[in-house]
Design a protein around this motif. Structure first.
Motif, PDB file in Angstrom:
ATOM      1  N   TYR A  63       0.861  -1.184   0.000  1.00 47.02           N
ATOM      2  CA  TYR A  63       0.000   0.000   0.000  1.00 47.02           C
ATOM      3  C   TYR A  63       0.894   1.230   0.000  1.00 47.02           C
ATOM      4  CZ  TYR A  63      -4.151   2.776   1.344  1.00 47.02           C
ATOM      5  OH  TYR A  63      -5.196   3.666   1.389  1.00 47.02           O
ATOM      6  N   LEU A  64       0.917   1.905  -1.147  1.00 48.90           N
ATOM      7  CA  LEU A  64       1.752   3.106  -1.279  1.00 48.90           C
ATOM      8  C   LEU A  64       0.888   4.292  -0.893  1.00 48.90           C
ATOM      9  CD1 LEU A  64       3.089   2.124  -4.810  1.00 48.90           C
ATOM     10  CD2 LEU A  64       4.280   1.777  -2.659  1.00 48.90           C
ATOM     11  N   PHE A  65       0.955   4.675   0.366  1.00 44.76           N
ATOM     12  CA  PHE A  65       0.054   5.727   0.831  1.00 44.76           C
ATOM     13  C   PHE A  65       0.663   7.092   0.601  1.00 44.76           C
ATOM     14  CE2 PHE A  65      -3.715   6.942   2.890  1.00 44.76           C
ATOM     15  CZ  PHE A  65      -3.443   8.050   3.657  1.00 44.76           C
ATOM     16  N   VAL A 194       4.767  -4.464   7.813  1.00 51.37           N
ATOM     17  CA  VAL A 194       5.956  -3.609   7.856  1.00 51.37           C
ATOM     18  C   VAL A 194       5.620  -2.248   7.278  1.00 51.37           C
ATOM     19  CG1 VAL A 194       8.280  -3.314   6.928  1.00 51.37           C
ATOM     20  CG2 VAL A 194       7.546  -5.550   7.714  1.00 51.37           C
ATOM     21  N   VAL A 195       6.125  -1.218   7.905  1.00 49.48           N
ATOM     22  CA  VAL A 195       5.846   0.151   7.467  1.00 49.48           C
ATOM     23  C   VAL A 195       7.154   0.860   7.132  1.00 49.48           C
ATOM     24  CG1 VAL A 195       4.916   2.377   8.185  1.00 49.48           C
ATOM     25  CG2 VAL A 195       3.783   0.268   8.875  1.00 49.48           C
ATOM     26  N   LEU A 333       3.971   1.818   2.525  1.00 54.00           N
ATOM     27  CA  LEU A 333       4.898   2.927   2.366  1.00 54.00           C
ATOM     28  C   LEU A 333       4.147   4.219   2.590  1.00 54.00           C
ATOM     29  CD1 LEU A 333       6.592   0.697   0.956  1.00 54.00           C
ATOM     30  CD2 LEU A 333       7.274   2.417  -0.695  1.00 54.00           C
ATOM     31  N   TYR A 334       4.761   5.150   3.257  1.00 54.85           N
ATOM     32  CA  TYR A 334       4.154   6.468   3.440  1.00 54.85           C
ATOM     33  C   TYR A 334       5.067   7.503   2.800  1.00 54.85           C
ATOM     34  CZ  TYR A 334       0.645   4.893   6.777  1.00 54.85           C
ATOM     35  OH  TYR A 334      -0.431   4.285   7.373  1.00 54.85           O
ATOM     36  N   VAL A 377      -1.247  -4.122  -5.250  1.00 55.25           N
ATOM     37  CA  VAL A 377      -0.563  -2.852  -5.032  1.00 55.25           C
ATOM     38  C   VAL A 377      -1.606  -1.741  -5.051  1.00 55.25           C
ATOM     39  CG1 VAL A 377       1.209  -1.287  -5.883  1.00 55.25           C
ATOM     40  CG2 VAL A 377       1.482  -3.742  -6.193  1.00 55.25           C
ATOM     41  N   ILE A 378      -1.542  -0.860  -4.069  1.00 54.07           N
ATOM     42  CA  ILE A 378      -2.505   0.245  -3.984  1.00 54.07           C
ATOM     43  C   ILE A 378      -1.731   1.553  -3.917  1.00 54.07           C
ATOM     44  CG2 ILE A 378      -4.460   1.196  -2.682  1.00 54.07           C
ATOM     45  CD1 ILE A 378      -4.594  -1.520  -1.236  1.00 54.07           C
ATOM     46  N   TRP A 379      -2.194   2.538  -4.636  1.00 54.91           N
ATOM     47  CA  TRP A 379      -1.572   3.874  -4.621  1.00 54.91           C
ATOM     48  C   TRP A 379      -2.675   4.870  -4.361  1.00 54.91           C
ATOM     49  CZ3 TRP A 379      -1.801   8.732  -6.422  1.00 54.91           C
ATOM     50  CH2 TRP A 379      -0.622   9.497  -6.569  1.00 54.91           C
TER      51      TRP A 379
END
Lengths: 481, 455
Positions: A63-65, A194-195, A333-334, A377-379
């Protein structure tokens, strides 16, 4: 046994079960000793469900936040009408009394701001994308756009909390924690959640409760790897302590904690033991992951030069791929800095430069390794941006305020339709006119892709059964491949 | 104008008179017998007389109604003759009461009982003719419904799991017709001369011709159900079909009103998909193979055994007993024991990840035994084309990940034999452009994924 901390087996449980007879209790405990204490853990992979509700499509999520709320009007949602009416007032018939933030409520006018960026249809699927993300545009045929996302939250903290935990109020577990709780882990040597937060970025603050476990047992919390050379501090044993000595120490510590647990039956003790064990295993697994010396130059080139610098978004994307290869279930991911209240044209170009190539490279890398077929995968961000300018609208500069009524997220990979656009907003890019997808709907769909019925994964807390999607959420069947 | 039919249609009204008066007569006789009150005799005679006259009129109106057609078969016959018997018996009873005939008291009283039975059964069949079987007990308790067996009871339709087996007529249309139309359009009662209970009858149509045609607006079956309910011709009378039922009917007629075709025969429009989801909780999309396999679950003991030997085994789902198998990161390479363990669950493995375990061609022949394998990851191993040969007779393999292996174009011949192959990952192999070309020619739908980077 009867204290406020013990959640395993309360007086209420005893009284409730006595009606079935104490015999039933003992019978249950023969098949699985842990059952006698309530919160059972299946031996399979630690997940409370034992097996998913139905066959999953995705086994991992990345998750690409994009924190701060990227402007959908400048990236994905092509609205030529805004260019045509550039500078004119936002009509009340479109705004319909939507509340504004304190930042623009005081404005005397709300001039519509057309996007200065060129939009084109990309790939065979003809997905609309602007020139800002050329690398992602190349992967347009893998992407599933949801143009009709909407939320109620109008500010970042509640909105991000909403996206991550299903409620605007803090205190609930995040998506990754729910998944860890429900499905357990596929690799016991690494945390299942995991972040990675991009280093040295500013913008809206992030809080560890966005990847927190809420009321779930704490071993399900997201583990933030520090961005930089040492993702986990103090991984190595101090000088003089051999691995054997460390193991011996941990064993004895476990014995002591077991004694404590027998007395108090506090599930947090179990969680603590689990975390110690995880830390022990991470002593070997994390250095192995961080050792990217084996990655070829062409891989670094694909992700961009930034990927050689630990802590950058690109480096985190590469790390995400490595984590996915090792079956970490939820990798988040942030990347901050999308909150463009002013100076949007320049700022969004910089943001895209930092993220576009690496995001696309991640998709390519997953695809060539065959991981994209079971990794989702999310963006996306937490809400959209206004079609009117915040502050002065000039030929070259403007800003956009927060806009919860519509925004776009992209998905790719396991179980979602590739080369597909779902939902539509009106010509002003202000309201959703077709197939609205609420935050809860998105979360329900995500759960569905992982084989979970979002209404059935619950946790009893404060007298009621909570779930990620709270009391709402419908799976968006049209998104499923 | 049809005076006969005009008169006949009063029959349902007129029958209440003989029922009322004759039963009143029986009641009066019962009271006088119990209370030994003989003064009621005159009143009884009046009741009987009126009852006889009323039943005569009812019989004639009934005969007039039955001649209009629209009623057929056993039920009509029974009702007719039982009704005539009521008239005859009531006349005899009247004559006995009035003294015109002489029969003993016992005969008199038993004929009263017979009369009641005849009235009841006549009336019952009359009700069946008007409302259809099971009308009376439809909303009653189960056991009553079972005794007065109703064929047209609303069957809970179970849609078959696979869309290929969902027959539009049988599973979607027939239930609508049976619960809304059969009561007046069946083998015994044919309003408008139309019987809707079978394919032949539907196609045969009614008094005014065919009821289904290619165009929905020329199909009487459709036109009647979309009429406003005030319209005399609206069907079913009094209780119109729901919007979804009308949509399904329209869809069926538009796709040719076939009685055998499955729902997958034609492209399913969005509104039908929505109806299937909302009313039946049913997804007509084609299911992947691994969701269709029924197989006994693997025992927990075997699963635990596998796990203690370093395998990651997950059951696919609650109703799905297939297995997703991988190998723990702690296990460096596969031994013969590992392969034997895999073979012990050979039919259950559908997703298998054997990547990066230093596997060469030894022991890979076991792979041919995994009949239900749909996804196989063999990447990052020193395997050669020989291993791929073992996959040739796997009939359900959809995805094969062999990047970073020693495969050459020879493996393409094996790929070609796996007809179900949809995705193959060939990065970092020795397979050439020609080989890929050959593969794509042999199998149009296959997706060949090469690398985006050279190494």
């Amino acid at each position: 046994m009867c204290n406020n901390h013990n959640k395993n087996y309360t007086r209420r449980d005893f009284l409730a079960r006595t009606s079935l007879g104490l015999g039933a209790l003992s019978l249950a405990s023969f098949s699985n000793p842990a059952l006698a204490l309530g919160n059972q853990f299946s031996e399979t992979n630690g997940g409370i469900l034992g097996k998913p509700h139905f066959a999953p499509r995705a086994k991992r999520v990345i998750y690409l936040f994009q924190s701060g709320a990227p402007s959908h009007l400048d990236l994905f949602d092509y609205k030529p009408l805004l260019n045509k009416l550039n500078g004119q007032e936002l009509p009340e018939s479109i705004r319909k009394g939507q509340r504004l933030t304190g930042m623009t409520a005081g404005q005397s006018s709300f001039p519509l701001a057309g996007s200065p960026f060129e939009f084109k249809r990309r790939g065979q699927s003809g997905a609309w994308m602007s020139e800002l993300m050329p690398h992602m545009a190349e992967m347009a045929d893998e992407l599933c756009f949801v143009k009709s996302m909407y939320t109620e939250a109008i500010n970042h903290d509640p909105a991000a909390t909403y996206m991550q935990t299903g409620s605007q109020f803090p205190g609930r577990p995040s998506i990754g924690s729910w998944l860890s709780y429900g499905l357990g882990t596929d690799n016991e040597n690494l945390p299942s959640f995991v972040v990675l937060v991009t280093k040295d970025k500013f913008g809206q603050p992030l809080y560890s409760r966005l990847w927190g476990n809420g009321f779930l047992p704490s071993e399900h919390q997201g583990v933030q790897f520090r961005s930089g050379k040492n993702p986990v501090l103090y991984l190595n044993n101090p000088p003089g302590v051999s691995p054997d000595a460390r193991r011996f120490q941990l064993d004895k510590l476990n014995d002591l904690q077991e004694i404590q647990h027998d007395e108090l039956e506090d599930p947090e003790i179990k969680a603590r033991i689990a975390q110690y064990e995880m830390a022990y295993r991470m002593q070997t697994s994390v250095p192995e992951i961080m050792d990217t010396s084996g990655e070829s130059d062409s891989v670094y080139e694909m992700y961009g030069e930034d990927s050689r610098k630990p802590g950058t978004y690109a480096a985190n994307c590469l790390l995400a791929r490595r984590l996915a290869e090792r079956d970490v279930k939820f990798i988040q991911l942030y990347h901050q800095g999308w909150d463009h209240h002013g100076g949007l044209p320049g700022a969004i170009k910089r943001q895209c430069k930092e993220t576009d190539q690496a995001s696309a490279a991640l998709l390519k890398d997953l695809k060539q390794r065959g991981l994209l077929e079971d990794t989702l995968v999310i963006w996306g961000g937490e809400f959209g941006r206004t079609n009117y300018s915040q502050g002065k609208l000039t030929d070259t500069n403007f800003g956009r305020d927060h806009h919860p009524k519509c925004y776009t997220i992209m998905m790719a990979g396991a179980g979602v339709k590739a080369g597909y656009t779902h939902g539509e907003t009106d010509e002003f890019g202000y309201n959703v006119i077709k197939d609205p997808v609420h935050v809860h709907d998105f979360q329900a769909t995500l759960m569905h892709l992982l084989g979970i019925d979002h209404e059935r994964l619950t946790f009893k807390f404060q007298g009621r059964r909570y779930r990620l999607t709270d009391i709402a959420g419908n799976v968006v069947k049209d998104l499923l491949a | 104008m049809d005076l006969g039919l005009f008169f006949g249609r009063f029959h349902p009204i007129l029958v209440h008179l003989p029922i009322g008066f004759l039963l009143l007569a029986v009641l009066l006789e019962a009271i006088s017998k119990i209370k030994k009150e003989y003064a009621l005799a005159d009143a009884t005679k009046v009741a009987l007389l009126v009852g006889v006259l009323a039943s005569a009129v009812s019989i004639f109106s009934g005969l007039a109604l039955s001649s209009s057609g629209g009623y057929l078969g056993e039920t009509l016959n029974l009702h007719k003759w039982l009704g005539i018997s009521v008239g005859v018996i009531s006349l005899i009873i009247f004559f006995i009461k009035s003294g015109f005939i002489n029969f003993s008291g016992k005969v008199y009283h038993s004929s009263l009982v017979v009369l009641v039975i005849l009235i009841t059964t006549t009336g019952h069949f009359g009700g069946v003719l008007t409302h259809g079987e099971g009308y009376l007990v439809k909303y009653g308790p189960e056991f009553l419904q079972n005794i007065f067996g109703n064929d047209n009871r609303e069957k809970k339709v179970e849609l078959p799991a696979q869309p290929d087996s969902l027959i539009v007529y049988e599973h979607l249309i027939e239930p609508i017709l049976s619960s809304n139309c059969y009561s007046c359009h069946n083998d015994n009662k044919l309003k408008g001369g139309l019987n809707l209970t079978s394919a032949e009858h539907i196609l045969a149509g009614g008094d005014n011709g065919e009821v289904v045609s290619d165009e929905i607006y020329e199909s009487e079956l459709f036109k009647r159900v979309i009429l406003p309910s005030e319209n005399k011709k609206a069907m079913p009378p009094g209780k119109p079909l729901t919007y979804n039922e009308v949509s399904l009917l329209a869809y069926w007629i538009k796709t040719g009103a076939s009685f055998e075709e499955a729902i997958t025969a034609h492209e399913i429009p969005q509104n039908i998909t929505n109806i299937l989801e909302s009313d039946f909780n049913y997804d007509p999309k084609k299911r992947p193979y691994w969701e269709m396999v029924t197989i006994e679950p693997v025992s927990d003991k075997i699963l635990d055994d596998l796990r203690s030997n370093g395998f990651n085994v997950s059951v696919l789902g609650e109703e799905n007993n297939l297995l997703d198998v991988g190998i723990n990161s702690g296990v460096d390479s596969l031994t013969l024991e590992h392969w034997n363990l895999l073979e012990s669950i050979s039919n259950h493995i559908t997703w298998l990840d054997l990547s990066n375990k230093k596997i060469n061609d030894t022991n890979t022949s076991s792979l041919s035994k995994f009949k239900n394998l749909t996804r196989l990851k063999l990447h990052s191993n020193p395997i050669t084309d020989a291993t791929i040969k073992h996959l040739e007779n796997l009939n359900h393999l959809e995805s094969l990940n062999v990047y970073e292996t020693q495969l050459t174009d020879e493996a393409v011949s094996s790929f070609e034999k796996i007809r179900t192959l949809k995705r193959v990952f060939l990065w970092k192999t020795e397979i050439t452009e020609d080989g890929i070309q050959r593969l794509k020619e042999g199998n149009e739908d296959i997706e060949v994924v090469l690398g985006f980077t050279e190494t």
